[in-house]
Design an enzyme around this catalytic site. Structure first.
Site, PDB file in Angstrom:
ATOM      1  N   SER A  25       0.798  -1.240   0.000  1.00  0.00           N
ATOM      2  CA  SER A  25       0.000   0.000   0.000  1.00  0.00           C
ATOM      3  C   SER A  25       0.821   1.276   0.000  1.00  0.00           C
ATOM      4  O   SER A  25       0.257   2.363  -0.194  1.00  0.00           O
ATOM      5  CB  SER A  25      -0.945   0.026   1.199  1.00  0.00           C
ATOM      6  OG  SER A  25      -2.045  -0.788   0.939  1.00  0.00           O
ATOM      7  N   VAL A  55       1.198  -3.789   3.734  1.00  0.00           N
ATOM      8  CA  VAL A  55       1.180  -5.109   4.388  1.00  0.00           C
ATOM      9  C   VAL A  55       2.443  -5.934   4.095  1.00  0.00           C
ATOM     10  O   VAL A  55       2.588  -7.030   4.609  1.00  0.00           O
ATOM     11  CB  VAL A  55      -0.085  -5.938   4.072  1.00  0.00           C
ATOM     12  CG1 VAL A  55      -1.325  -5.326   4.708  1.00  0.00           C
ATOM     13  CG2 VAL A  55      -0.268  -6.135   2.574  1.00  0.00           C
ATOM     14  N   TYR A  86      -4.490   3.799   8.247  1.00  0.00           N
ATOM     15  CA  TYR A  86      -5.851   3.261   8.394  1.00  0.00           C
ATOM     16  C   TYR A  86      -6.407   3.544   9.778  1.00  0.00           C
ATOM     17  O   TYR A  86      -6.309   4.664  10.263  1.00  0.00           O
ATOM     18  CB  TYR A  86      -5.858   1.749   8.078  1.00  0.00           C
ATOM     19  CG  TYR A  86      -5.078   1.433   6.841  1.00  0.00           C
ATOM     20  CD1 TYR A  86      -5.519   1.898   5.606  1.00  0.00           C
ATOM     21  CD2 TYR A  86      -3.884   0.734   6.889  1.00  0.00           C
ATOM     22  CE1 TYR A  86      -4.794   1.641   4.455  1.00  0.00           C
ATOM     23  CE2 TYR A  86      -3.156   0.472   5.744  1.00  0.00           C
ATOM     24  CZ  TYR A  86      -3.622   0.928   4.535  1.00  0.00           C
ATOM     25  OH  TYR A  86      -2.908   0.675   3.415  1.00  0.00           O
ATOM     26  N   LYS A 115       0.266   3.334  -2.978  1.00  0.00           N
ATOM     27  CA  LYS A 115      -0.910   4.190  -3.163  1.00  0.00           C
ATOM     28  C   LYS A 115      -0.511   5.669  -3.204  1.00  0.00           C
ATOM     29  O   LYS A 115      -1.217   6.491  -3.783  1.00  0.00           O
ATOM     30  CB  LYS A 115      -1.913   3.935  -2.036  1.00  0.00           C
ATOM     31  CG  LYS A 115      -2.533   2.525  -2.098  1.00  0.00           C
ATOM     32  CD  LYS A 115      -3.349   2.209  -0.847  1.00  0.00           C
ATOM     33  CE  LYS A 115      -3.972   0.809  -0.942  1.00  0.00           C
ATOM     34  NZ  LYS A 115      -4.586   0.381   0.321  1.00  0.00           N
ATOM     35  N   TYR A 152      -3.477  -2.623 -10.421  1.00  0.00           N
ATOM     36  CA  TYR A 152      -3.378  -2.240  -9.003  1.00  0.00           C
ATOM     37  C   TYR A 152      -2.479  -3.228  -8.250  1.00  0.00           C
ATOM     38  O   TYR A 152      -1.578  -2.838  -7.500  1.00  0.00           O
ATOM     39  CB  TYR A 152      -4.794  -2.189  -8.403  1.00  0.00           C
ATOM     40  CG  TYR A 152      -4.832  -2.161  -6.890  1.00  0.00           C
ATOM     41  CD1 TYR A 152      -4.528  -1.004  -6.179  1.00  0.00           C
ATOM     42  CD2 TYR A 152      -5.179  -3.303  -6.164  1.00  0.00           C
ATOM     43  CE1 TYR A 152      -4.572  -0.984  -4.786  1.00  0.00           C
ATOM     44  CE2 TYR A 152      -5.226  -3.296  -4.777  1.00  0.00           C
ATOM     45  CZ  TYR A 152      -4.919  -2.141  -4.093  1.00  0.00           C
ATOM     46  OH  TYR A 152      -4.941  -2.131  -2.724  1.00  0.00           O
TER      47      TYR A 152
HETATM   48  N1  GLN Z   1      -2.353  -5.113  -2.113  1.00  0.00           N
HETATM   49  C1  GLN Z   1      -2.918  -5.053  -0.793  1.00  0.00           C
HETATM   50  C2  GLN Z   1      -4.429  -5.232  -0.859  1.00  0.00           C
HETATM   51  O1  GLN Z   1      -5.010  -4.751  -1.767  1.00  0.00           O
HETATM   52  C3  GLN Z   1      -2.534  -3.770  -0.150  1.00  0.00           C
HETATM   53  C4  GLN Z   1      -2.998  -3.663   1.280  1.00  0.00           C
HETATM   54  C5  GLN Z   1      -2.062  -2.922   2.191  1.00  0.00           C
HETATM   55  O2  GLN Z   1      -0.848  -2.896   2.015  1.00  0.00           O
HETATM   56  N2  GLN Z   1      -2.603  -2.400   3.268  1.00  0.00           N
HETATM   57  O3  GLN Z   1      -5.035  -5.870  -0.038  1.00  0.00           O
END
Ligand code: GLN
Length: 304
Positions: A63, A258, A240, A66, A188
């Site tokens: 993530s 993650v 988050y 993003k 993505y």
């Molecule tokens: N690729 C992961 C997902 O879409 C990214 C989630 C994350 O890093 N919080 O679930």
């Protein structure tokens, strides 16, 4: 104490927590990663880079990507981005769908999965090969042409895409998704599966520490005001449902993934990347957060 001595002592203290937390299990290819790895890199806006531990080991940025996607979307679309995604913290896990239906398919912010998928849909409309565009963008930012996408991780995520697919199709039903959902999902996941080291990541985020200008290429990536806006979103939504606690205990804008990486920005001063794969219950690196807490208590920088 020199910066290297400080990093070494933080590393030793935070490393005592190795063994706590759990590597992300819901993406099978990520579950195979050795949990005991730990690295830290600090990059100041003069371009000085200091590292300790496994800082050269590439890992799945997940993530953290993003932020790069949002940056490109803001470059291409400016304020129009905010017609399709909000700027409020969700207070919920990154993959929650609860608010999305209640709020007619308009995701709360670009850092929860639903918001990142809408941004990925914007990117899909702007580039012929979206994941390559992002890969090339981060190569320039990090001054490293070797950065790659781990296609095994991307495929593993695609094979287990049900929740992200649900978010995307729900948004499509509300008219907030323009491209083929499956194409956007694959791009993505490929973006999330970019592999970078702490050194790459800390360097690549220099533009957010340096008012929108990349320290390594000298390129203006975003106008100063937009760089400030991204930092604000990272501070309110980057971790988050742990964003409030992170602001309270660490006090820097941050973005986690993650894969166990966390990037943090001290605006006007430096960017920091910490990485250790085992996660706490909110999906943020257990040891990484410990290291950032120690760092912020030792250095007298906080945006607050
Ligand atoms: N690729 C992961 C997902 O879409 C990214 C989630 C994350 O890093 N919080 O679930």
């Amino acid at each position: 104490m020199s910066i290297n001595e400080l990093l070494e002592s933080i590393y030793q203290q935070a490393a005592l927590q190795l063994g706590r937390g759990e590597v992300a299990q819901y993406i099978p290819a990520l579950a195979e990663v050795d949990a005991n790895q730990f690295g830290i890199t600090i990059c100041d806006i003069q371009g000085n880079v200091h590292s300790v531990g496994d800082a050269q080991t590439p890992f799945s940025i997940q993530s953290i990507s993003k932020v790069y996607s949002l940056t490109l979307a803001m470059q291409n679309l400016g304020n129009k981005v905010w017609q399709r995604v909000g700027m409020e913290p969700s207070g919920l896990p990154f993959n929650s769908l609860i608010q999305l239906e209640q709020e007619q398919g308009l995701p709360r912010n670009p850092f929860i999965n639903a918001g990142a998928l809408v941004v990925a849909d914007m990117i899909e409309s702007s580039y012929a090969t979206p994941s390559l565009a992002i890969k090339n963008f981060v190569r320039t930012l990090a001054a490293n042409p070797e950065i790659q996408i781990d296609s095994k991780v991307a495929q593993s995520e695609y094979d287990h895409r049900a929740r992200n697919a649900a978010a995307a199709y729900l948004m499509k039903s509300f008219g907030n998704f323009n491209n083929e959902v499956e194409d956007v999902l694959m791009n993505y996941f490929s973006t999330c599966a970019i592999k970078m080291s702490c050194v790459d990541l800390a360097k690549s985020f220099s533009y957010l520490a340096n008012k929108g200008q990349c320290v390594f290429s000298n390129k203006r990536i975003l106008p100063e005001q937009q760089a400030r806006q991204i930092n604000a979103l990272m501070a309110t939504s980057g971790l988050y449902d742990e964003a409030g606690k992170f602001a309270f205990e660490v006090g820097f804008p941050g973005k986690s993934g993650v894969g166990g990486g966390i990037i943090a920005i001290v605006p006007g001063v430096l960017s920091i990347c910490v990485w250790s794969p085992a996660l706490n219950k909110t999906g943020n690196s257990y040891v990484g957060i410990e290291a950032l807490k120690l760092l912020s208590s030792h250095i007298d920088w906080s945006v607050y």
